[in-house]
Write an enzyme that holds these catalytic residues in place. Sequence first.
Site, mmCIF file in Angstrom:
data_model
loop_
_atom_site.group_PDB
_atom_site.id
_atom_site.type_symbol
_atom_site.label_atom_id
_atom_site.label_comp_id
_atom_site.label_asym_id
_atom_site.label_seq_id
_atom_site.Cartn_x
_atom_site.Cartn_y
_atom_site.Cartn_z
ATOM 1 N N ASP A 86 0.849 -1.311 -0.129
ATOM 2 C CA ASP A 86 -0.177 0.005 -0.003
ATOM 3 C C ASP A 86 0.902 1.136 -0.014
ATOM 4 O O ASP A 86 1.909 1.469 0.975
ATOM 5 C CB ASP A 86 -0.858 -0.046 1.260
ATOM 6 C CG ASP A 86 -1.565 1.208 1.583
ATOM 7 O OD1 ASP A 86 -1.468 2.144 0.773
ATOM 8 O OD2 ASP A 86 -2.733 1.020 2.000
ATOM 9 N N LYS A 142 6.695 9.033 -18.113
ATOM 10 C CA LYS A 142 5.812 9.908 -18.604
ATOM 11 C C LYS A 142 4.459 9.869 -18.113
ATOM 12 O O LYS A 142 3.882 8.700 -18.341
ATOM 13 C CB LYS A 142 6.178 10.804 -20.006
ATOM 14 C CG LYS A 142 5.427 10.137 -20.962
ATOM 15 C CD LYS A 142 5.440 10.673 -22.101
ATOM 16 C CE LYS A 142 4.644 11.434 -23.047
ATOM 17 N NZ LYS A 142 3.450 10.583 -23.487
ATOM 18 N N LYS A 176 14.621 4.839 -29.134
ATOM 19 C CA LYS A 176 14.559 4.271 -30.398
ATOM 20 C C LYS A 176 15.949 4.354 -31.225
ATOM 21 O O LYS A 176 16.641 5.407 -31.019
ATOM 22 C CB LYS A 176 13.623 5.070 -31.209
ATOM 23 C CG LYS A 176 12.089 5.009 -30.858
ATOM 24 C CD LYS A 176 11.209 5.777 -31.647
ATOM 25 C CE LYS A 176 9.527 5.770 -30.982
ATOM 26 N NZ LYS A 176 8.888 4.278 -30.965
ATOM 27 N N ASP A 229 0.982 15.376 -24.791
ATOM 28 C CA ASP A 229 1.316 13.999 -24.933
ATOM 29 C C ASP A 229 2.457 13.746 -25.984
ATOM 30 O O ASP A 229 3.304 12.836 -25.556
ATOM 31 C CB ASP A 229 0.074 13.388 -25.768
ATOM 32 C CG ASP A 229 0.060 11.661 -25.454
ATOM 33 O OD1 ASP A 229 0.638 11.361 -24.527
ATOM 34 O OD2 ASP A 229 -0.307 11.151 -26.515
ATOM 35 N N HIS A 234 8.320 14.342 -26.817
ATOM 36 C CA HIS A 234 8.929 13.681 -27.927
ATOM 37 C C HIS A 234 9.563 14.610 -29.032
ATOM 38 O O HIS A 234 10.558 14.333 -29.424
ATOM 39 C CB HIS A 234 8.041 12.643 -28.548
ATOM 40 C CG HIS A 234 7.540 11.629 -27.334
ATOM 41 N ND1 HIS A 234 8.237 11.181 -26.453
ATOM 42 C CD2 HIS A 234 6.163 10.971 -27.212
ATOM 43 C CE1 HIS A 234 7.484 10.369 -25.545
ATOM 44 N NE2 HIS A 234 6.132 10.059 -26.484
HETATM 45 C C1 BG6 Z 1 3.208 7.641 -25.960
HETATM 46 C C2 BG6 Z 1 1.957 8.621 -25.932
HETATM 47 O O1 BG6 Z 1 4.178 8.713 -25.384
HETATM 48 O O2 BG6 Z 1 3.737 7.490 -27.321
HETATM 49 C C3 BG6 Z 1 0.941 7.790 -26.903
HETATM 50 O O3 BG6 Z 1 1.444 8.806 -24.705
HETATM 51 C C4 BG6 Z 1 1.622 7.508 -28.229
HETATM 52 O O4 BG6 Z 1 -0.224 8.616 -27.071
HETATM 53 C C5 BG6 Z 1 3.015 6.938 -28.097
HETATM 54 O O5 BG6 Z 1 0.504 6.595 -28.918
HETATM 55 C C6 BG6 Z 1 3.697 6.706 -29.263
HETATM 56 O O6 BG6 Z 1 4.769 6.048 -29.432
HETATM 57 P P1 BG6 Z 1 5.287 5.215 -30.308
HETATM 58 O O7 BG6 Z 1 6.680 4.507 -30.074
HETATM 59 O O8 BG6 Z 1 4.182 4.288 -30.953
HETATM 60 O O9 BG6 Z 1 5.409 6.030 -31.500
#
Ligand code: BG6
Length: 485
Positions: A86, A142, A176, A229, A234
Amino acid sequence: MAFDLVLFGGTGDLTWRKLLPALFQAWRHGKLPEGARILAVARDERSDEQYRAFVAERFTEVESPKRPSDDEFARFAQLLHYRRMDLSQPEHYAGLKQWVDARAADTVVLFLATSPHLFPVICEQLGRAGLNGPHVRVVLEKPLGHDLASAREINRVVRASFAESQALRIDHYLGKPAVQNLMALRFGNALFEPLWRRESIASIQITLAESLGVGTRGDYYDRTGALRDMIQNHALQLLTMIAMEPPPTSDADAIRDEKLKVLKSLRPFTTESVARDVVRGQYRAGNADGRPVPGYLDEQKVPAGSRCETFVALRTEVQNWRWAGVPFYLRTGKRLAARDAQIVVNFRAVPHPIFPGPRHANKLVIKLQPEDGLELHLLAAKGSGPSAGGPERLSPVSLDLDFDKAFPTDRVGAYEKLLLDALAGRLNLFVRSDEQEQAWAWVMPVLESWAQDPAGPRPYAAGSWGPAAASALVARDGCAWAEEE
Ligand code: BG6
């Protein structure tokens, strides 16, 4: 090197969809250091055996080449343990500390794969329990905050228990292989660097397009939107890697110092420039992969009348000597025409044409996914002879490099890479708190302007490339998105 990896949120989606399959691959490739213990922590009561059975069942959803055979799973599963906790109870952290201390591993990595609202309480309790010694690292997934203030609050709490070098913020795009190749392209090869500047480059486009919709994550997504997002993290991380100066060394802080300078050089948004340079959209019903799909407002768990953006395109500039005046276009969206992540570097056209026909400029396409590679677009003579008495018209050709073919083995997925780096204490691919806060500071005026703007997102059909305004945004500078050329 014996290590303990503790997965908070041990029964959650991220753990069984991404982390455990990545750890399994690392184990299968012989890359997990000896002496591994993986401890999943969650709220309900289970034995180790019950947890292993839970994971085995979920692994059937893993894509087939990456799925373990029964024998492989049985051996991998020996590394897996389970503990009920918990997260609000101090004595449960004391129990965890005893478990960890019982064998004194060289490294302890605590992966917070929980909802971020739990980060403050977990970090505070870990600190109080003394689970923050120099051999401990904490990994944060995240979303790291919802805005600048909440990101700062998370960082404040993390910092109270852990040194900056112990706190690893994940941006899975940095794991990646294509993104690591971007560093290799720029700083492992001398070819492009002299051209990597405003004198030779006309514009840069970063596209992170998805064909999927929000699926069953409507509630999370509606509180988030595409800007938070995908762009704040990214897309901006990719931009920093394209625009940064060569770091003096490959040390994590040398790289992150340069990335931070780029974030600080981004042209700040004002209410006027948000209206002019940022387009937001929301998908309506349309087609995806050849079948009809509903619009965003009809997705599960999306509140009626939502103004959440599922698409963003924006124009910015990096205000320094290298990049002054070069537009950087960033674009992301759900339910777009294809799953396609790429960076296009558009070079300037020749200054004085001597061949007939349109002046196609060279471009370098850095492909992140679905393929992972590079395309260099050039002009060449086919050898079919002169046109209308003059020199031959040139034809577009490209040099293609497919990294999956060039390196058919040895490739590791993003989470596998990042987990192995976290275990080894390699910080290059993790985001430092100042980078993360600077990225939030830059997107804040956009969020604030949108909150005041009655217009809301522009509709676009699922399966398209987003609202027409996104094309107009680049057309204003005489540019076009890659698929429009
Ligand atoms: C995540 C987002 O960080 O990245 C998602 O929260 C998104 O909404 C995803 O779909 C995309 O990641 P990838 O590696 O599939 O391009």
